[in-house]
Write a protein that holds these residues in place. Structure first.
Motif, PDB file in Angstrom:
ATOM      1  N   ASP A 275     -28.241 -36.073   0.280  1.00 31.48           N
ATOM      2  CA  ASP A 275     -27.297 -37.022   0.883  1.00 31.48           C
ATOM      3  C   ASP A 275     -26.954 -36.654   2.321  1.00 31.48           C
ATOM      4  OD1 ASP A 275     -27.270 -38.408  -1.482  1.00 31.48           O
ATOM      5  OD2 ASP A 275     -25.382 -37.540  -2.204  1.00 31.48           O
ATOM      6  N   ALA A 276     -26.852 -35.350   2.613  1.00 35.86           N
ATOM      7  CA  ALA A 276     -26.460 -34.910   3.954  1.00 35.86           C
ATOM      8  C   ALA A 276     -27.484 -35.280   5.011  1.00 35.86           C
ATOM      9  CB  ALA A 276     -26.228 -33.399   3.954  1.00 35.86           C
ATOM     10  N   ASP A 277     -28.731 -35.527   4.595  1.00 36.14           N
ATOM     11  CA  ASP A 277     -29.792 -35.844   5.551  1.00 36.14           C
ATOM     12  C   ASP A 277     -30.137 -37.322   5.595  1.00 36.14           C
ATOM     13  OD1 ASP A 277     -30.020 -33.198   6.243  1.00 36.14           O
ATOM     14  OD2 ASP A 277     -31.725 -32.793   4.928  1.00 36.14           O
ATOM     15  N   GLN A 278     -29.523 -38.126   4.736  1.00 37.47           N
ATOM     16  CA  GLN A 278     -29.862 -39.547   4.671  1.00 37.47           C
ATOM     17  C   GLN A 278     -29.609 -40.264   5.997  1.00 37.47           C
ATOM     18  OE1 GLN A 278     -31.116 -41.527   2.014  1.00 37.47           O
ATOM     19  NE2 GLN A 278     -31.601 -39.552   1.079  1.00 37.47           N
ATOM     20  N   GLU A 279     -28.619 -39.802   6.742  1.00 40.55           N
ATOM     21  CA  GLU A 279     -28.282 -40.463   8.010  1.00 40.55           C
ATOM     22  C   GLU A 279     -29.393 -40.348   9.050  1.00 40.55           C
ATOM     23  OE1 GLU A 279     -24.779 -38.401   9.257  1.00 40.55           O
ATOM     24  OE2 GLU A 279     -25.883 -36.656  10.000  1.00 40.55           O
ATOM     25  N   LEU A 280     -30.325 -39.426   8.851  1.00 37.85           N
ATOM     26  CA  LEU A 280     -31.394 -39.224   9.823  1.00 37.85           C
ATOM     27  C   LEU A 280     -32.604 -40.115   9.576  1.00 37.85           C
ATOM     28  CD1 LEU A 280     -31.229 -35.335  10.024  1.00 37.85           C
ATOM     29  CD2 LEU A 280     -30.647 -36.938  11.850  1.00 37.85           C
ATOM     30  N   ILE A 281     -32.645 -40.775   8.438  1.00 35.05           N
ATOM     31  CA  ILE A 281     -33.808 -41.601   8.106  1.00 35.05           C
ATOM     32  C   ILE A 281     -33.966 -42.754   9.093  1.00 35.05           C
ATOM     33  CG2 ILE A 281     -34.846 -43.137   6.393  1.00 35.05           C
ATOM     34  CD1 ILE A 281     -33.633 -41.378   4.223  1.00 35.05           C
ATOM     35  N   GLU A 282     -32.886 -43.469   9.368  1.00 29.76           N
ATOM     36  CA  GLU A 282     -32.973 -44.629  10.256  1.00 29.76           C
ATOM     37  C   GLU A 282     -33.406 -44.247  11.671  1.00 29.76           C
ATOM     38  OE1 GLU A 282     -30.212 -48.367  11.816  1.00 29.76           O
ATOM     39  OE2 GLU A 282     -29.625 -47.230  10.030  1.00 29.76           O
ATOM     40  N   PRO A 283     -32.788 -43.231  12.303  1.00 28.69           N
ATOM     41  CA  PRO A 283     -33.267 -42.866  13.649  1.00 28.69           C
ATOM     42  C   PRO A 283     -34.702 -42.344  13.651  1.00 28.69           C
ATOM     43  CG  PRO A 283     -31.513 -41.381  12.911  1.00 28.69           C
ATOM     44  CD  PRO A 283     -31.540 -42.524  11.961  1.00 28.69           C
ATOM     45  N   PHE A 284     -35.097 -41.643  12.587  1.00 34.04           N
ATOM     46  CA  PHE A 284     -36.482 -41.177  12.530  1.00 34.04           C
ATOM     47  C   PHE A 284     -37.443 -42.358  12.464  1.00 34.04           C
ATOM     48  CE2 PHE A 284     -40.141 -40.422   9.711  1.00 34.04           C
ATOM     49  CZ  PHE A 284     -40.880 -39.598  10.542  1.00 34.04           C
ATOM     50  N   LEU A 285     -37.171 -43.324  11.604  1.00 35.54           N
ATOM     51  CA  LEU A 285     -38.050 -44.483  11.467  1.00 35.54           C
ATOM     52  C   LEU A 285     -38.083 -45.296  12.764  1.00 35.54           C
ATOM     53  CD1 LEU A 285     -37.225 -45.651   7.830  1.00 35.54           C
ATOM     54  CD2 LEU A 285     -39.255 -44.421   8.628  1.00 35.54           C
ATOM     55  N   ALA A 286     -36.964 -45.340  13.473  1.00 34.16           N
ATOM     56  CA  ALA A 286     -36.937 -46.061  14.750  1.00 34.16           C
ATOM     57  C   ALA A 286     -37.821 -45.372  15.786  1.00 34.16           C
ATOM     58  CB  ALA A 286     -35.500 -46.145  15.262  1.00 34.16           C
ATOM     59  N   ALA A 287     -37.872 -44.049  15.735  1.00 32.29           N
ATOM     60  CA  ALA A 287     -38.673 -43.290  16.699  1.00 32.29           C
ATOM     61  C   ALA A 287     -40.127 -43.162  16.276  1.00 32.29           C
ATOM     62  CB  ALA A 287     -38.074 -41.893  16.882  1.00 32.29           C
ATOM     63  N   LEU A 288     -40.437 -43.470  15.023  1.00 30.65           N
ATOM     64  CA  LEU A 288     -41.761 -43.219  14.458  1.00 30.65           C
ATOM     65  C   LEU A 288     -42.912 -43.849  15.246  1.00 30.65           C
ATOM     66  CD1 LEU A 288     -43.379 -41.924  12.180  1.00 30.65           C
ATOM     67  CD2 LEU A 288     -42.867 -43.920  10.757  1.00 30.65           C
ATOM     68  N   PRO A 289     -42.855 -45.129  15.619  1.00 23.91           N
ATOM     69  CA  PRO A 289     -43.996 -45.713  16.361  1.00 23.91           C
ATOM     70  C   PRO A 289     -44.289 -44.986  17.670  1.00 23.91           C
ATOM     71  CG  PRO A 289     -42.553 -47.439  15.529  1.00 23.91           C
ATOM     72  CD  PRO A 289     -41.824 -46.144  15.320  1.00 23.91           C
ATOM     73  N   GLU A 290     -43.243 -44.620  18.424  1.00 21.19           N
ATOM     74  CA  GLU A 290     -43.447 -43.943  19.695  1.00 21.19           C
ATOM     75  C   GLU A 290     -44.004 -42.531  19.489  1.00 21.19           C
ATOM     76  OE1 GLU A 290     -40.970 -42.480  23.675  1.00 21.19           O
ATOM     77  OE2 GLU A 290     -40.015 -43.812  22.205  1.00 21.19           O
ATOM     78  N   ILE A 291     -43.522 -41.833  18.460  1.00 21.64           N
ATOM     79  CA  ILE A 291     -44.033 -40.487  18.187  1.00 21.64           C
ATOM     80  C   ILE A 291     -45.515 -40.554  17.835  1.00 21.64           C
ATOM     81  CG2 ILE A 291     -43.885 -38.510  16.623  1.00 21.64           C
ATOM     82  CD1 ILE A 291     -40.895 -39.103  16.344  1.00 21.64           C
ATOM     83  N   ARG A 292     -45.893 -41.520  17.001  1.00 23.04           N
ATOM     84  CA  ARG A 292     -47.305 -41.670  16.631  1.00 23.04           C
ATOM     85  C   ARG A 292     -48.166 -42.009  17.834  1.00 23.04           C
ATOM     86  NH1 ARG A 292     -46.617 -44.974  10.884  1.00 23.04           N
ATOM     87  NH2 ARG A 292     -46.514 -43.113   9.552  1.00 23.04           N
ATOM     88  N   GLU A 293     -47.638 -42.804  18.733  1.00 24.22           N
ATOM     89  CA  GLU A 293     -48.403 -43.224  19.904  1.00 24.22           C
ATOM     90  C   GLU A 293     -48.549 -42.098  20.923  1.00 24.22           C
ATOM     91  OE1 GLU A 293     -50.527 -45.523  22.599  1.00 24.22           O
ATOM     92  OE2 GLU A 293     -49.990 -45.984  20.518  1.00 24.22           O
TER      93      GLU A 293
END
Length: 245
Positions: free
Chosen positions: A168-186
């Motif tokens: 639960d303590a890490d759930q808040e990081l899922i949304e920002p990670f997914l938002a950054a995911l396309p740029e990180i992959r690129e």
């Protein structure tokens, strides 16, 4: 001279161990990966039993799945590190020293094994990072910039499973990670994700045959990383341009 029955006997083979060893060698030798059917055919084993062994090897980091093909995972790198061998041949300790000299900040080499990140080499005067690296302490993937790099290159089902299993303590990081995911992959870069309360970082992917096998990161306080993120990204890119791919 003793009786024949008293002579040391050869070690008994174990079919499951033999198959696991064969899978590891097969995926290590293949540059393009092997499908489950190809592995089963090479083993002379049913697909169903081969699937169980492969799933276990993927879960523990010894094998990776990409596009339904199987490759050698990162766990062997960690074993080599524990044995005193270089875990990521493309990146030397001298590379980390050069980055550290230019940035003045802690520099680390990270790999993922199963659901955790490990620092396998570092350059820093901070005893905290010496402890983490030299004792092979498990780190959270979602709480580090290097972890975001390595998560971004995971197979979708492994990534989703990891994110679903976060506490639960890490759930808040899922949304920002997914938002950054396309740029990180690129870009292959994760800069200042603000994923940890202890500090922040800028990391770049280390690739072998197009796959991110490790990450090199520069770590510091939140204000320093935020202020210097562009400069630190350039330092990492310049050093990464010298690594074989």
């Amino acid at each position: 001279m003793g009786k024949v029955d008293d002579e040391p006997r050869g070690r008994a083979r174990h079919r499951t161990v033999d198959r696991i060893a064969a899978i590891l060698e097969l995926v290590a030798r293949s540059r393009s990966g092997l499908t489950l059917s190809e592995l089963a055919e090479c083993l002379g084993a049913p697909v169903s039993s081969t699937q169980g062994l492969v799933n276990g090897l993927v879960a523990t980091g010894y094998v990776e799945e990409r596009g339904r093909r199987y490759f050698l995972g990162s766990a062997p790198y960690l074993l080599n590190r524990l044995a005193g061998r270089a875990p990521v041949p493309a990146v030397t300790h001298a590379d980390l020293e050069r980055i550290h000299e230019r940035s003045g900040l802690t520099t680390v080499l990270s790999i993922v094994v199963g659901p955790a990140l490990f620092y396998v080499d570092y350059c820093s005067s901070d005893p905290k990072f010496a402890y983490l690296a030299e004792n092979h302490v498990r780190r959270s993937l979602i709480r580090t910039s290097g972890g975001w790099i390595l998560l971004a290159d995971m197979e979708k089902r492994d990534l989703w499973a990891y994110l679903r299993g976060l506490p639960d303590a890490d759930q808040e990081l899922i949304e920002p990670f997914l938002a950054a995911l396309p740029e990180i992959r690129e870009s292959g870069v994760c800069a200042a994700p603000h994923a940890s309360v202890d500090g922040d970082g800028v990391s770049i992917a280390v690739r072998e045959s197009g796959k991110a096998v490790a990450a090199v990161g520069i770590i510091g306080s939140h204000p320093v990383i935020s202020r210097r993120r562009g400069e630190l990204t350039s330092i990492l890119r310049e050093q990464a341009s010298t690594w074989p791919r």
